[in-house]
Every structure is written in C-alpha cells, then in structure tokens.
Motif scaffolding. Structure first.
Motif, PDB file in Angstrom:
ATOM      1  N   GLN A  28       0.830  -1.196   0.000  1.00 49.23           N
ATOM      2  CA  GLN A  28       0.000   0.000   0.000  1.00 49.23           C
ATOM      3  C   GLN A  28       0.867   1.249   0.000  1.00 49.23           C
ATOM      4  O   GLN A  28       0.586   2.207  -0.706  1.00 49.23           O
ATOM      5  CB  GLN A  28      -0.922   0.020   1.208  1.00 49.23           C
ATOM      6  N   GLN A  29       1.951   1.267   0.796  1.00 49.21           N
ATOM      7  CA  GLN A  29       2.826   2.423   0.830  1.00 49.21           C
ATOM      8  C   GLN A  29       3.524   2.611  -0.502  1.00 49.21           C
ATOM      9  O   GLN A  29       3.644   3.718  -1.011  1.00 49.21           O
ATOM     10  CB  GLN A  29       3.851   2.264   1.951  1.00 49.21           C
ATOM     11  N   ALA A  30       4.013   1.516  -1.085  1.00 48.22           N
ATOM     12  CA  ALA A  30       4.733   1.625  -2.357  1.00 48.22           C
ATOM     13  C   ALA A  30       3.827   2.093  -3.467  1.00 48.22           C
ATOM     14  O   ALA A  30       4.276   2.718  -4.423  1.00 48.22           O
ATOM     15  CB  ALA A  30       5.340   0.272  -2.726  1.00 48.22           C
ATOM     16  N   ALA A  31       2.525   1.794  -3.369  1.00 49.47           N
ATOM     17  CA  ALA A  31       1.579   2.151  -4.417  1.00 49.47           C
ATOM     18  C   ALA A  31       0.676   3.282  -3.974  1.00 49.47           C
ATOM     19  O   ALA A  31      -0.419   3.438  -4.459  1.00 49.47           O
ATOM     20  CB  ALA A  31       0.744   0.938  -4.801  1.00 49.47           C
ATOM     21  N   ALA A  32       1.136   4.083  -3.004  1.00 44.73           N
ATOM     22  CA  ALA A  32       0.281   5.138  -2.477  1.00 44.73           C
ATOM     23  C   ALA A  32      -0.197   6.064  -3.573  1.00 44.73           C
ATOM     24  O   ALA A  32      -1.310   6.576  -3.526  1.00 44.73           O
ATOM     25  CB  ALA A  32       1.034   5.929  -1.411  1.00 44.73           C
ATOM     26  N   ASP A  33       0.630   6.323  -4.572  1.00 40.81           N
ATOM     27  CA  ASP A  33       0.246   7.212  -5.661  1.00 40.81           C
ATOM     28  C   ASP A  33      -0.421   6.429  -6.782  1.00 40.81           C
ATOM     29  O   ASP A  33      -1.595   6.603  -7.062  1.00 40.81           O
ATOM     30  CB  ASP A  33       1.489   7.943  -6.178  1.00 40.81           C
ATOM     31  N   THR A  34       0.313   5.538  -7.408  1.00 37.72           N
ATOM     32  CA  THR A  34      -0.219   4.849  -8.577  1.00 37.72           C
ATOM     33  C   THR A  34      -1.207   3.752  -8.203  1.00 37.72           C
ATOM     34  O   THR A  34      -1.724   3.064  -9.080  1.00 37.72           O
ATOM     35  CB  THR A  34       0.918   4.269  -9.435  1.00 37.72           C
ATOM     36  N   GLY A  35      -1.487   3.555  -6.914  1.00 38.89           N
ATOM     37  CA  GLY A  35      -2.562   2.667  -6.519  1.00 38.89           C
ATOM     38  C   GLY A  35      -3.920   3.330  -6.614  1.00 38.89           C
ATOM     39  O   GLY A  35      -4.951   2.671  -6.421  1.00 38.89           O
ATOM     40  N   TYR A  36      -3.945   4.635  -6.922  1.00 35.80           N
ATOM     41  CA  TYR A  36      -5.206   5.369  -6.996  1.00 35.80           C
ATOM     42  C   TYR A  36      -5.325   6.234  -8.248  1.00 35.80           C
ATOM     43  O   TYR A  36      -6.421   6.700  -8.565  1.00 35.80           O
ATOM     44  CB  TYR A  36      -5.363   6.273  -5.773  1.00 35.80           C
ATOM     45  N   TYR A  37      -4.231   6.486  -8.959  1.00 37.01           N
ATOM     46  CA  TYR A  37      -4.259   7.368 -10.116  1.00 37.01           C
ATOM     47  C   TYR A  37      -3.623   6.671 -11.314  1.00 37.01           C
ATOM     48  O   TYR A  37      -2.494   6.194 -11.234  1.00 37.01           O
ATOM     49  CB  TYR A  37      -3.496   8.664  -9.832  1.00 37.01           C
ATOM     50  N   LEU A  38      -4.347   6.652 -12.410  1.00 42.09           N
ATOM     51  CA  LEU A  38      -3.849   6.004 -13.618  1.00 42.09           C
ATOM     52  C   LEU A  38      -2.739   6.835 -14.257  1.00 42.09           C
ATOM     53  O   LEU A  38      -2.859   8.052 -14.381  1.00 42.09           O
ATOM     54  CB  LEU A  38      -4.986   5.814 -14.619  1.00 42.09           C
ATOM     55  N   VAL A  39      -1.661   6.184 -14.636  1.00 41.51           N
ATOM     56  CA  VAL A  39      -0.558   6.850 -15.325  1.00 41.51           C
ATOM     57  C   VAL A  39      -0.831   6.845 -16.825  1.00 41.51           C
ATOM     58  O   VAL A  39      -1.023   5.789 -17.424  1.00 41.51           O
ATOM     59  CB  VAL A  39       0.779   6.146 -15.035  1.00 41.51           C
ATOM     60  N   THR A  40      -0.903   8.011 -17.413  1.00 38.84           N
ATOM     61  CA  THR A  40      -0.943   8.154 -18.873  1.00 38.84           C
ATOM     62  C   THR A  40       0.133   9.159 -19.248  1.00 38.84           C
ATOM     63  O   THR A  40       0.425  10.076 -18.481  1.00 38.84           O
ATOM     64  CB  THR A  40      -2.311   8.659 -19.378  1.00 38.84           C
ATOM     65  N   THR A  41       0.722   9.016 -20.409  1.00 43.95           N
ATOM     66  CA  THR A  41       1.836   9.896 -20.754  1.00 43.95           C
ATOM     67  C   THR A  41       1.797  10.264 -22.231  1.00 43.95           C
ATOM     68  O   THR A  41       2.309   9.544 -23.072  1.00 43.95           O
ATOM     69  CB  THR A  41       3.181   9.253 -20.377  1.00 43.95           C
ATOM     70  N   TYR A  42       1.114  11.387 -22.498  1.00 43.52           N
ATOM     71  CA  TYR A  42       1.109  11.970 -23.832  1.00 43.52           C
ATOM     72  C   TYR A  42       1.529  13.425 -23.708  1.00 43.52           C
ATOM     73  O   TYR A  42       0.702  14.333 -23.704  1.00 43.52           O
ATOM     74  CB  TYR A  42      -0.283  11.849 -24.467  1.00 43.52           C
ATOM     75  N   PRO A  43       2.829  13.682 -23.576  1.00 46.28           N
ATOM     76  CA  PRO A  43       3.295  15.031 -23.279  1.00 46.28           C
ATOM     77  C   PRO A  43       2.939  16.047 -24.364  1.00 46.28           C
ATOM     78  O   PRO A  43       3.028  15.776 -25.559  1.00 46.28           O
ATOM     79  CB  PRO A  43       4.824  14.857 -23.190  1.00 46.28           C
ATOM     80  N   ASN A  44       2.511  17.221 -23.900  1.00 50.33           N
ATOM     81  CA  ASN A  44       2.303  18.380 -24.762  1.00 50.33           C
ATOM     82  C   ASN A  44       3.544  19.243 -24.613  1.00 50.33           C
ATOM     83  O   ASN A  44       3.701  19.951 -23.620  1.00 50.33           O
ATOM     84  CB  ASN A  44       1.037  19.130 -24.337  1.00 50.33           C
ATOM     85  N   GLU A  45       4.432  19.172 -25.562  1.00 45.56           N
ATOM     86  CA  GLU A  45       5.781  19.726 -25.422  1.00 45.56           C
ATOM     87  C   GLU A  45       5.774  21.161 -24.914  1.00 45.56           C
ATOM     88  O   GLU A  45       5.060  22.021 -25.432  1.00 45.56           O
ATOM     89  CB  GLU A  45       6.516  19.659 -26.761  1.00 45.56           C
ATOM     90  N   GLY A  46       6.550  21.405 -23.856  1.00 43.08           N
ATOM     91  CA  GLY A  46       6.704  22.731 -23.306  1.00 43.08           C
ATOM     92  C   GLY A  46       5.662  23.098 -22.260  1.00 43.08           C
ATOM     93  O   GLY A  46       5.827  24.085 -21.542  1.00 43.08           O
ATOM     94  N   GLN A  47       4.597  22.306 -22.147  1.00 44.06           N
ATOM     95  CA  GLN A  47       3.534  22.631 -21.197  1.00 44.06           C
ATOM     96  C   GLN A  47       3.963  22.314 -19.768  1.00 44.06           C
ATOM     97  O   GLN A  47       4.585  21.305 -19.498  1.00 44.06           O
ATOM     98  CB  GLN A  47       2.264  21.857 -21.545  1.00 44.06           C
ATOM     99  N   ARG A  48       3.591  23.192 -18.842  1.00 47.42           N
ATOM    100  CA  ARG A  48       3.830  22.989 -17.423  1.00 47.42           C
ATOM    101  C   ARG A  48       2.493  22.908 -16.708  1.00 47.42           C
ATOM    102  O   ARG A  48       1.474  23.390 -17.214  1.00 47.42           O
ATOM    103  CB  ARG A  48       4.688  24.123 -16.850  1.00 47.42           C
ATOM    104  N   SER A  49       2.469  22.318 -15.524  1.00 49.36           N
ATOM    105  CA  SER A  49       1.194  22.195 -14.810  1.00 49.36           C
ATOM    106  C   SER A  49       1.417  22.107 -13.307  1.00 49.36           C
ATOM    107  O   SER A  49       2.463  21.663 -12.832  1.00 49.36           O
ATOM    108  CB  SER A  49       0.414  20.972 -15.296  1.00 49.36           C
ATOM    109  N   VAL A  50       0.399  22.562 -12.572  1.00 49.36           N
ATOM    110  CA  VAL A  50       0.295  22.363 -11.132  1.00 49.36           C
ATOM    111  C   VAL A  50      -0.707  21.239 -10.930  1.00 49.36           C
ATOM    112  O   VAL A  50      -1.812  21.271 -11.472  1.00 49.36           O
ATOM    113  CB  VAL A  50      -0.167  23.640 -10.413  1.00 49.36           C
ATOM    114  N   ASP A  51      -0.335  20.234 -10.155  1.00 51.23           N
ATOM    115  CA  ASP A  51      -1.095  18.981 -10.089  1.00 51.23           C
ATOM    116  C   ASP A  51      -1.483  18.703  -8.635  1.00 51.23           C
ATOM    117  O   ASP A  51      -0.618  18.495  -7.777  1.00 51.23           O
ATOM    118  CB  ASP A  51      -0.210  17.855 -10.640  1.00 51.23           C
ATOM    119  N   PHE A  52      -2.796  18.694  -8.341  1.00 58.83           N
ATOM    120  CA  PHE A  52      -3.269  18.381  -7.003  1.00 58.83           C
ATOM    121  C   PHE A  52      -4.017  17.049  -7.027  1.00 58.83           C
ATOM    122  O   PHE A  52      -4.907  16.843  -7.867  1.00 58.83           O
ATOM    123  CB  PHE A  52      -4.207  19.469  -6.481  1.00 58.83           C
ATOM    124  N   LYS A  53      -3.647  16.133  -6.125  1.00 56.89           N
ATOM    125  CA  LYS A  53      -4.308  14.835  -6.027  1.00 56.89           C
ATOM    126  C   LYS A  53      -4.765  14.620  -4.585  1.00 56.89           C
ATOM    127  O   LYS A  53      -4.170  15.157  -3.644  1.00 56.89           O
ATOM    128  CB  LYS A  53      -3.369  13.686  -6.414  1.00 56.89           C
TER     129      LYS A  53
END
Length: 241
Positions: free
Chosen positions: A15-40
């Motif tokens: 549970q500790q090792a998967a604290a993040d990706t145990g609840y949020y799906l990882v997808t990766t389609y970068p929009n080049e140069g874009q930055r973001s503030v991410d709250f989970k």
C-alpha cells in the motif's frame, strides 16, 4: 502466526509503495513545453480500520513531446490525526511509440523518498499501454515496485492499472478504472491476500485563453486495499499553462 505477520507486513508495504499509482492512472502523452500544477487526493476506508487519506501537490513539465517529469510532495493522515509530510516523489515517463503501431507504449519510472527519517526509498517502473477504438480509450499498465531501507532491500512486488474511458464531450467523459497489487513479482500472494479494486470514473477539461487548461478526474473504487475490504475515493485536478 509468523507467516500471517509477514503477509500482513507485505500488504502494508504494498500500500505504501503504491500510495500514488494505486489510486491514479498513469498516462503519458506530453504536450511539449507545457507545465502544470497537479493536485491529487485519495481517501480510503478499510473495513475494521481507521480511514486514511493523502493529499498531494506536484509541479510537472512536459520537457519534450516524449518526456514528462513531475516532482510531488505527499502528505498522509490516519484519522483521527493531523496531516504530516510523508514522502517526496520524482516521476519520469518516456514515450517509446507515438502512433506508429495500434498500441502506444511508454516507460514509467518513479522514485519515492520517505520523510519519516527511516531512509526508505521506493522505486517503481514498467510499461504504460494505450489504444483507442473510435471514442473509446483503453489503458493497461504493469509496474514493478521495490522499497529499500538503509540496511536492506525489500522484495520486488507487482501492481497493475487499467482503464476504459469513453470520450463523450471535452468537459465530460466517463469510464471505469481498476487497480491491484498481487505480491512478489515471481511469487504472487494467495488470491484472498491480494488487493484488487475498481469502480466508475469521470474526467474532463476546459480550455482557457492563451492555451491554458483545467483538467479533472475522479473515481470511486470498491474492493481491497492491503487485503482488506475497502471503499476509496480519488480525485485529481491539474492546471496546465
């Protein structure tokens, strides 16, 4: 009794090792140069245990069209009690294919450093797969996870994520997500001691002036956390600029 204690410890570690990706799906389609503030934020209520929750705040950068990187601070709360800073993570995802094949492939990596003075470092890595049929998007991720303390390394465990999403309109999309942990990568736990959870999810985004964008997702998951029956809520809000 000793075997039960070992299995329980392993489940808590998962549970500790998967604290993040145990609840949020990882997808990766970068929009080049874009930055973001991410709250989970996730909240879980295991049967017979106190509720626990974790807010997270991250800063992300799409360095290129194939490379996404994010630095995240995590807090943890076991009710009743106050939030405390529990870990700092550095995630890097790399697109290996972009439309050349029916299924796109990326490689996900994540390094987590606990802030409780234990010196524990967690590693996570594995493939991220995505394909589409019309407006339906399908995702499947398989990750290996390992925690290392200053004196020893724990066993490498295996976890998965999946998602089916229907892109109805930009501001409202819906689907189903699933997450799970099976134990050691080469010696899975018995079925009743594994953790599997799934449930409905909603997604959406708003484009703003100047190319800025709000994105959101939320899911309600039912199943097992750390081999205990549990109900969980997870949400994520991103402001991209």
């Amino acid at each position: 009794m000793k075997k039960i204690l070992v299995l329980t410890s392993l489940a808590l570690l998962m549970q500790q090792a998967a604290a993040d990706t145990g609840y949020y799906l990882v997808t990766t389609y970068p929009n080049e140069g874009q930055r973001s503030v991410d709250f989970k934020y996730w909240n879980a209520k295991p049967a017979g245990k106190a509720p626990r929750s974790s807010p997270e705040l991250g800063l992300a950068w799409n360095v290129t069209s194939r490379w996404y990187t994010e630095l995240t601070a995590q807090w943890f709360q076991m009710s009743p009690g106050s939030n405390h800073l529990s870990a700092v993570e550095w995630q890097n995802d790399f697109m290996l294919t972009q439309g050349e094949y029916p299924v796109d492939l990326a490689f996900h990596t994540n390094i987590e450093r606990d802030t409780d003075g234990s010196g524990e470092i967690g590693y996570e890595y594995g493939p991220v797969l995505q394909t589409e049929f019309g407006r339906t998007q399908l995702n499947l991720n398989v990750f290996l996870q390992r925690h290392c303390r200053t004196a020893q390394a724990e066993a490498t465990t295996i976890a998965y994520q999946w998602q089916v999403k229907y892109r109805w309109i930009e501001k409202l999309q819906f689907g189903v997500q699933g997450f799970g942990e099976m134990g050691k990568w080469n010696d899975w736990l018995p079925r009743e001691q594994q953790s599997h959870r799934a449930g409905p999810a909603v997604f959406g985004s708003w484009l703003l002036a100047g190319g800025h964008e709000w994105k959101y997702e939320a899911a309600y998951l039912i199943g097992k956390n750390s081999a205990r029956n549990a109900k969980s809520v997870a949400m994520r809000i991103q402001y991209a600029f």
